[in-house]
Design an enzyme around this catalytic site. Structure first.
Site, mmCIF file in Angstrom:
data_model
loop_
_atom_site.group_PDB
_atom_site.id
_atom_site.type_symbol
_atom_site.label_atom_id
_atom_site.label_comp_id
_atom_site.label_asym_id
_atom_site.label_seq_id
_atom_site.Cartn_x
_atom_site.Cartn_y
_atom_site.Cartn_z
ATOM 1 N N GLU A 208 0.910 -8.258 1.719
ATOM 2 C CA GLU A 208 1.139 -8.425 0.269
ATOM 3 C C GLU A 208 1.681 -9.806 -0.058
ATOM 4 O O GLU A 208 1.912 -10.123 -1.217
ATOM 5 C CB GLU A 208 2.154 -7.377 -0.211
ATOM 6 N N ASN A 292 -4.842 -4.473 4.439
ATOM 7 C CA ASN A 292 -5.642 -4.925 3.311
ATOM 8 C C ASN A 292 -5.786 -6.452 3.331
ATOM 9 O O ASN A 292 -4.987 -7.153 3.942
ATOM 10 C CB ASN A 292 -4.933 -4.538 2.013
ATOM 11 N N ASP A 334 -6.200 -1.706 -1.787
ATOM 12 C CA ASP A 334 -5.095 -1.694 -0.820
ATOM 13 C C ASP A 334 -5.281 -0.601 0.225
ATOM 14 O O ASP A 334 -4.316 0.049 0.631
ATOM 15 C CB ASP A 334 -3.735 -1.538 -1.525
#
Lengths: 587, 178
Positions: A208, A292, A334
């Site tokens: 992230e 991801n 995600d």
């Protein structure tokens, strides 16, 4: 010596022979460092009274052959002793028991405790590292520690601030520490190291945060970094070689880890390695997944974005890729591919196939041939609507365009949500029933995306993703899944909460798991009937385990202490709050 | 050492992206253009002496107090600098950073306190934005945070360390939750 299949208790005829060979080999191998760690664990895995690995064995079955506790007496289970961890964040991770000592590691600051089982609840030693508090602000999903590893007298685990440390399991003093990355680049480490062939295999978090994923091997004896493989970029970085044979057409080609991205976007492409690692000693391959891609806003990165949301089979000595498969090309939801790959035998007619089973964030349950990466079955195990199936020629999912997320828009009712059909909480396999027991999440989402710039040390996402209800009227379930027929056999549904705990299966035909509102349960592995449950002080997101105490009794242990992404779901008016406590149960 | 602002690194506007069409062939499509946003490719950990140390007085108030255009600019920066990723799109806490809407301020909730937290950064993961944003830009962000309703009045030197009219105790949702 050829090791047997690494499922505990599965091949009792060979146990005595292998244990004897292991003892002989331990002495002979002590001069050969690279083998020592492996033999120690293979030897201990054969002793059902100990629990020397997070996943019980190299196959990550989370199965114990112990059967003193069984369906007829588990209703009499009660708390034997407890131990406060002193921390209020999420307690992922499973206690280890080696030689009558229990080892636990808390969330940040990642304190280690060795508990003397001869005087239950007392501390043999503890270690408090000076973990950098700045790491707390760049850890996406709570300051958890997902697992710790034991081999050859060492307790090895990761600190949130990107150091792997090895402590002396006897007295807790630090033997070595190795720094692998910088928190100011948004990289942390939360995963459970795997110790194999005298190597400590570790990987990073930060999908992230615009990190670039990697997996590395350190020398167990001194922590020296021996190899590092990236998960994006050219083949030489990823360690794809002429010996790599990817089964599916869309995974074949040169330097796909770079060419499936615009320009050099792969340098901040995520695909981090924060999940579980399994190992097949016969094939001599480790299996791990990748997160991801980054940023979450997919329109900034057209292309398949390899090798995000993928599974890799690698040679542990060199990191070289034997095969890889991308579960979710060009992910815009995600759907990390990091979930565990449990190594199981699959009998088909007369022959037994080496398989793996993997419950992905994307909502599909995959049974794959772990030698080649071929999909044997793939079927949804929760509500999913982003794809209509997997194309078995290209290997790619057939995407429903209306369920893609795009910049400047909001796409409604995408199933599953970013939490996936299952998040990192590990499932368990029983060789007795042949079933896999899956802690599942049944939640959907609306997803909006916007343009985002990369600023090191800050999130690289560009996405808002509120959860909405899924069809079925339940949020979570403990699913008993048949990996051969790809069907649910039974499930225990939870109306209010996703299931976010690990699972334990036992030779007594019991399945243990916990809920986000603190219920710790034992189910009948064949029928799913709830045989026992107790409300613990906080929700459960860790993995249960079982061992034989010095008194010869069978014990069940689990860390209670809600947090992680599950902690967000647990913030309801009636769920218990955070707070770490080790619970140990017996009759 | 002051880190000077650097143009955005993400996707170069001049080169081309790659995508597969339904036939499996590769189309070359240009990536979407990214407008220039003031900022930097990296912002340091805080707080460390010499990186970014604000020298404003503890009683300093926001020069943009009452300026709604400043609130708007502040919100734009809050999104552009990825604050939403940590603090949430409604600033009500994300997985990584605390709630900016409530009354609980670990490092103080006055104009000068919040300015200082943003400018200097904080030890548990707040970056030192003073290294890449100007004073005025940071005051804009303070304007936005004040518009959320939870900030306090200025500290009074010599008085008891209490801000009248605002509770300072953490409520359960303010504790560092995931």
């Amino acid at each position: 010596m050829t090791p047997t299949m690494s499922i505990r208790g599965f091949d009792p005829v060979r146990t005595t022979l292998v244990a004897s060979l292991a003892i002989i080999c331990c002495a002979a191998c002590s001069a050969s460092r690279s083998e020592a760690g492996d033999v120690d664990l293979v030897h201990r895995d054969k002793d059902p009274g100990q629990w020397a690995q997070q996943g019980s064995d190299y196959a990550l079955t989370r199965y114990s052959p112990l059967s003193k506790l069984d369906t007829s007496n588990v209703a009499g289970l009660h708390v034997s002793w407890t131990f406060s961890t002193g921390q209020i964040h999420g307690h992922e991770g499973t206690p280890l028991v080696v030689n009558d000592v229990m080892y636990i590691v808390t969330p940040f600051p990642d304190q280690a405790y060795a508990l003397d089982l001869k005087k239950p609840g007392t501390v043999k030693w503890s270690h408090t590292p000076a973990t950098n508090p700045w790491a707390e602000g760049v850890a996406c999903c709570d300051v958890v520690n997902r697992g710790w590893a034991y081999a050859n007298g060492k307790l090895v685990y990761n600190l949130l601030d990107d150091r792997t440390i090895a402590l002396d399991a006897g007295d807790g003093h630090e033997i070595w520490e190795t720094k692998l990355a910088d928190v100011n680049r948004g990289i942390t480490m939360t995963m459970s190291p795997l110790i194999v062939k005298g190597l400590v295999i570790v990987g990073n978090s930060g999908g992230e945060m615009g990190a670039r994923g990697w997996i590395a091997a350190l020398d167990l004896s001194d922590g020296k970094e021996l190899w590092r493989a990236y998960t994006t970029g050219p083949d030489s970085d990823v360690k794809i070689t002429s010996k790599t044979h990817n089964f599916y057409r869309n995974d074949q080609g040169k330097d796909l880890g770079a060419t499936s991205w615009p320009n050099d976007a792969w340098k901040h492409g995520g695909a981090t390695v924060w999940g579980w690692i399994s190992y097949d000693p016969e094939l001599d391959l480790i299996y791990h997944g990748t997160s991801n891609p980054g940023p979450w806003n997919g329109d900034q990165r057209p292309g398949d974005n390899k090798w995000s949301s993928s599974v890799f089979a690698r040679d542990p000595r060199t990191g070289e890729v034997r095969w890889a498969y991308q579960f979710t090309p060009h992910d815009t939801w995600d759907y990390d591919g990091v979930n565990e790959n449990i190594l199981i035998p699959l009998t088909d007619g007369g022959r037994t196939r080496k398989a793996l089973v993997h419950f992905d964030r994307n909502g599909y349950a995959y049974t794959m041939d772990r030698t080649t990466g071929e999909i044997i079955t793939a079927a949804p195990f929760v509500a999913q609507n982003w794809s209509t199936g997997i194309d078995r020629t290209t290997g790619a999912p057939i995407v429903v365009k209306e369920k893609e997320a795009h910049q400047g828009t909001v796409t409604n009712d995408i199933c599953p949500s970013t939490s996936g059909g299952k998040d990192e909480e590990p499932s368990a396999y029983s060789p007795k029933t042949g079933l896999v027991y899956v802690p599942a999440i049944n939640v959907c989402m609306n997803k909006g995306e916007h343009q985002v710039q990369y600023i090191a040390g800050t999130p690289y996402m560009g996405s808002n993703f509120p959860a909405v209800p899924a069809p079925g009227g339940f949020k979570g379930a403990l699913i008993a899944w048949d990996p051969k027929t790809a069907k649910e056999v039974w499930s225990v549904k939870d109306t209010n909460y996703p299931v976010y705990s690990g699972v334990l299966t036992t030779g007594g035909d019991l399945v243990f798991y916990g809920t986000l509102d603190g219920w710790f349960r034992a189910l009948d592995a064949r029928t799913g009937r709830v045989l026992w449950q107790q409300q613990l002080g906080s929700g459960i997101i860790g993995g249960p385990m079982t061992y034989i105490g010095p008194d010869g009794k069978q014990y069940i242990a689990v860390l209670s202490g809600v947090g992680g992404v599950g902690g967000v779901y647990a913030k309801t008016p009636t769920a218990p709050p955070t707070g770490g406590m080790l619970y140990v149960f017996s009759l | 050492m002051r880190i000077s602002a650097v143009a955005l690194v993400v996707v170069s506007c001049s080169a081309q992206g790659v995508r597969y069409n339904e036939g499996g062939e590769i189309d070359h499509v240009p990536p979407p253009p990214i407008p220039f946003l003031s900022g930097a490719a990296a912002v340091p950990e805080g707080p460390y002496p010499g990186i970014a140390v604000s020298s404003i007085e503890g009683t300093t108030s926001n020069p943009y107090a009452g300026d709604s255009a400043s609130v708007g600019r502040g919100r734009q920066l809050f999104v552009a600098m990825n604050c939403t990723g940590c603090h949430g799109y409604e600033a009500k806490a994300g997985l990584m950073a605390p709630n900016l809407v409530d009354n609980y301020w670990r490092y103080g909730g006055s104009d000068a306190d919040v300015f200082s937290s943003i400018y200097n950064g904080r030890a548990r993961g707040m970056p030192a934005w003073g290294a890449v944003l100007s004073h005025n830009q940071i005051w804009d962000v303070v304007s936005y945070v004040r518009s959320l309703g939870g900030m306090t009045g200025p500290r009074v030197p010599g008085a008891l360390n209490e801000n009248p009219g605002k509770a300072q105790t953490p409520t359960p949702q303010n504790k560092r939750q995931p």
